[in-house]
Design a protein around this motif. Structure first.
Motif, PDB file in Angstrom:
ATOM      1  N   TYR A  48       0.835  -1.191   0.000  1.00  0.00           N
ATOM      2  CA  TYR A  48       0.000   0.000   0.000  1.00  0.00           C
ATOM      3  C   TYR A  48       0.874   1.245   0.000  1.00  0.00           C
ATOM      4  O   TYR A  48       1.968   1.236   0.558  1.00  0.00           O
ATOM      5  CB  TYR A  48      -0.904   0.010   1.236  1.00  0.00           C
ATOM      6  N   PRO A  49       0.390   2.337  -0.595  1.00  0.00           N
ATOM      7  CA  PRO A  49       1.165   3.591  -0.538  1.00  0.00           C
ATOM      8  C   PRO A  49       1.189   4.110   0.898  1.00  0.00           C
ATOM      9  O   PRO A  49       0.304   3.788   1.682  1.00  0.00           O
ATOM     10  CB  PRO A  49       0.392   4.531  -1.458  1.00  0.00           C
ATOM     11  N   PRO A  50       2.178   4.896   1.256  1.00  0.00           N
ATOM     12  CA  PRO A  50       2.237   5.429   2.628  1.00  0.00           C
ATOM     13  C   PRO A  50       1.025   6.294   2.936  1.00  0.00           C
ATOM     14  O   PRO A  50       0.557   7.059   2.068  1.00  0.00           O
ATOM     15  CB  PRO A  50       3.526   6.246   2.653  1.00  0.00           C
ATOM     16  N   TYR A  51       0.500   6.155   4.151  1.00  0.00           N
ATOM     17  CA  TYR A  51      -0.699   6.891   4.563  1.00  0.00           C
ATOM     18  C   TYR A  51      -0.350   8.344   4.846  1.00  0.00           C
ATOM     19  O   TYR A  51       0.597   8.634   5.559  1.00  0.00           O
ATOM     20  CB  TYR A  51      -1.299   6.254   5.824  1.00  0.00           C
ATOM     21  N   ARG A  52      -1.125   9.233   4.253  1.00  0.00           N
ATOM     22  CA  ARG A  52      -0.922  10.659   4.498  1.00  0.00           C
ATOM     23  C   ARG A  52      -2.250  11.289   4.898  1.00  0.00           C
ATOM     24  O   ARG A  52      -3.267  11.056   4.250  1.00  0.00           O
ATOM     25  CB  ARG A  52      -0.399  11.359   3.246  1.00  0.00           C
ATOM     26  N   VAL A  53      -2.221  12.087   5.938  1.00  0.00           N
ATOM     27  CA  VAL A  53      -3.432  12.783   6.385  1.00  0.00           C
ATOM     28  C   VAL A  53      -3.670  13.959   5.453  1.00  0.00           C
ATOM     29  O   VAL A  53      -2.772  14.751   5.201  1.00  0.00           O
ATOM     30  CB  VAL A  53      -3.274  13.271   7.841  1.00  0.00           C
ATOM     31  N   ARG A  54      -4.900  14.049   4.959  1.00  0.00           N
ATOM     32  CA  ARG A  54      -5.222  15.167   4.069  1.00  0.00           C
ATOM     33  C   ARG A  54      -5.340  16.450   4.876  1.00  0.00           C
ATOM     34  O   ARG A  54      -5.931  16.473   5.955  1.00  0.00           O
ATOM     35  CB  ARG A  54      -6.562  14.914   3.360  1.00  0.00           C
ATOM     36  N   ALA A  55      -4.807  17.511   4.338  1.00  0.00           N
ATOM     37  CA  ALA A  55      -4.884  18.811   5.011  1.00  0.00           C
ATOM     38  C   ALA A  55      -6.307  19.341   4.886  1.00  0.00           C
ATOM     39  O   ALA A  55      -6.905  19.308   3.812  1.00  0.00           O
ATOM     40  CB  ALA A  55      -3.893  19.782   4.390  1.00  0.00           C
ATOM     41  N   HIS A  56      -6.839  19.825   5.995  1.00  0.00           N
ATOM     42  CA  HIS A  56      -8.187  20.392   5.972  1.00  0.00           C
ATOM     43  C   HIS A  56      -8.127  21.791   5.371  1.00  0.00           C
ATOM     44  O   HIS A  56      -7.197  22.552   5.643  1.00  0.00           O
ATOM     45  CB  HIS A  56      -8.755  20.484   7.393  1.00  0.00           C
ATOM     46  N   LYS A  57      -9.139  22.114   4.591  1.00  0.00           N
ATOM     47  CA  LYS A  57      -9.177  23.450   4.005  1.00  0.00           C
ATOM     48  C   LYS A  57      -9.593  24.446   5.080  1.00  0.00           C
ATOM     49  O   LYS A  57     -10.608  24.266   5.744  1.00  0.00           O
ATOM     50  CB  LYS A  57     -10.184  23.499   2.851  1.00  0.00           C
ATOM     51  N   ALA A  58      -8.815  25.476   5.231  1.00  0.00           N
ATOM     52  CA  ALA A  58      -9.121  26.495   6.226  1.00  0.00           C
ATOM     53  C   ALA A  58     -10.279  27.356   5.730  1.00  0.00           C
ATOM     54  O   ALA A  58     -10.391  27.660   4.547  1.00  0.00           O
ATOM     55  CB  ALA A  58      -7.899  27.360   6.488  1.00  0.00           C
ATOM     56  N   GLN A  59     -11.138  27.760   6.672  1.00  0.00           N
ATOM     57  CA  GLN A  59     -12.265  28.619   6.315  1.00  0.00           C
ATOM     58  C   GLN A  59     -11.723  29.998   5.952  1.00  0.00           C
ATOM     59  O   GLN A  59     -10.800  30.486   6.601  1.00  0.00           O
ATOM     60  CB  GLN A  59     -13.209  28.745   7.521  1.00  0.00           C
ATOM     61  N   PRO A  60     -12.270  30.600   4.905  1.00  0.00           N
ATOM     62  CA  PRO A  60     -11.775  31.927   4.536  1.00  0.00           C
ATOM     63  C   PRO A  60     -11.972  32.921   5.675  1.00  0.00           C
ATOM     64  O   PRO A  60     -13.025  32.978   6.295  1.00  0.00           O
ATOM     65  CB  PRO A  60     -12.611  32.307   3.309  1.00  0.00           C
ATOM     66  N   ARG A  61     -10.934  33.689   5.952  1.00  0.00           N
ATOM     67  CA  ARG A  61     -10.966  34.609   7.100  1.00  0.00           C
ATOM     68  C   ARG A  61     -11.948  35.756   6.883  1.00  0.00           C
ATOM     69  O   ARG A  61     -12.651  36.156   7.789  1.00  0.00           O
ATOM     70  CB  ARG A  61      -9.568  35.180   7.341  1.00  0.00           C
ATOM     71  N   GLY A  62     -11.971  36.300   5.676  1.00  0.00           N
ATOM     72  CA  GLY A  62     -12.786  37.484   5.433  1.00  0.00           C
ATOM     73  C   GLY A  62     -14.261  37.179   5.209  1.00  0.00           C
ATOM     74  O   GLY A  62     -15.093  38.062   5.302  1.00  0.00           O
ATOM     75  N   GLY A  63     -14.590  35.922   4.913  1.00  0.00           N
ATOM     76  CA  GLY A  63     -15.961  35.575   4.589  1.00  0.00           C
ATOM     77  C   GLY A  63     -16.851  35.500   5.816  1.00  0.00           C
ATOM     78  O   GLY A  63     -16.364  35.417   6.937  1.00  0.00           O
TER      79      GLY A  63
END
Length: 42
Positions: free
Chosen positions: A3-18
């Motif tokens: 299996y390929p090495p397990y990598r945690v997906r980066a969470h998308k940060a909420q836009p600051r100005g929105g």
């Protein structure tokens, strides 16, 4: 089979100005509640 090495997906940060989710929800529901109250038979 390897299996390929397990990598945690980066969470998308909420836009600051929105607007936040709560503000957006209130922006949508408040006019609907006021319209329903205004159109309610008396």
């Amino acid at each position: 089979m390897s299996y390929p090495p397990y990598r945690v997906r980066a969470h998308k940060a909420q836009p600051r100005g929105g607007p936040s989710l709560v503000s957006l929800t209130l922006l949508i529901t408040a006019p609907a509640v006021l319209a329903a109250a205004a159109l309610r038979p008396r």
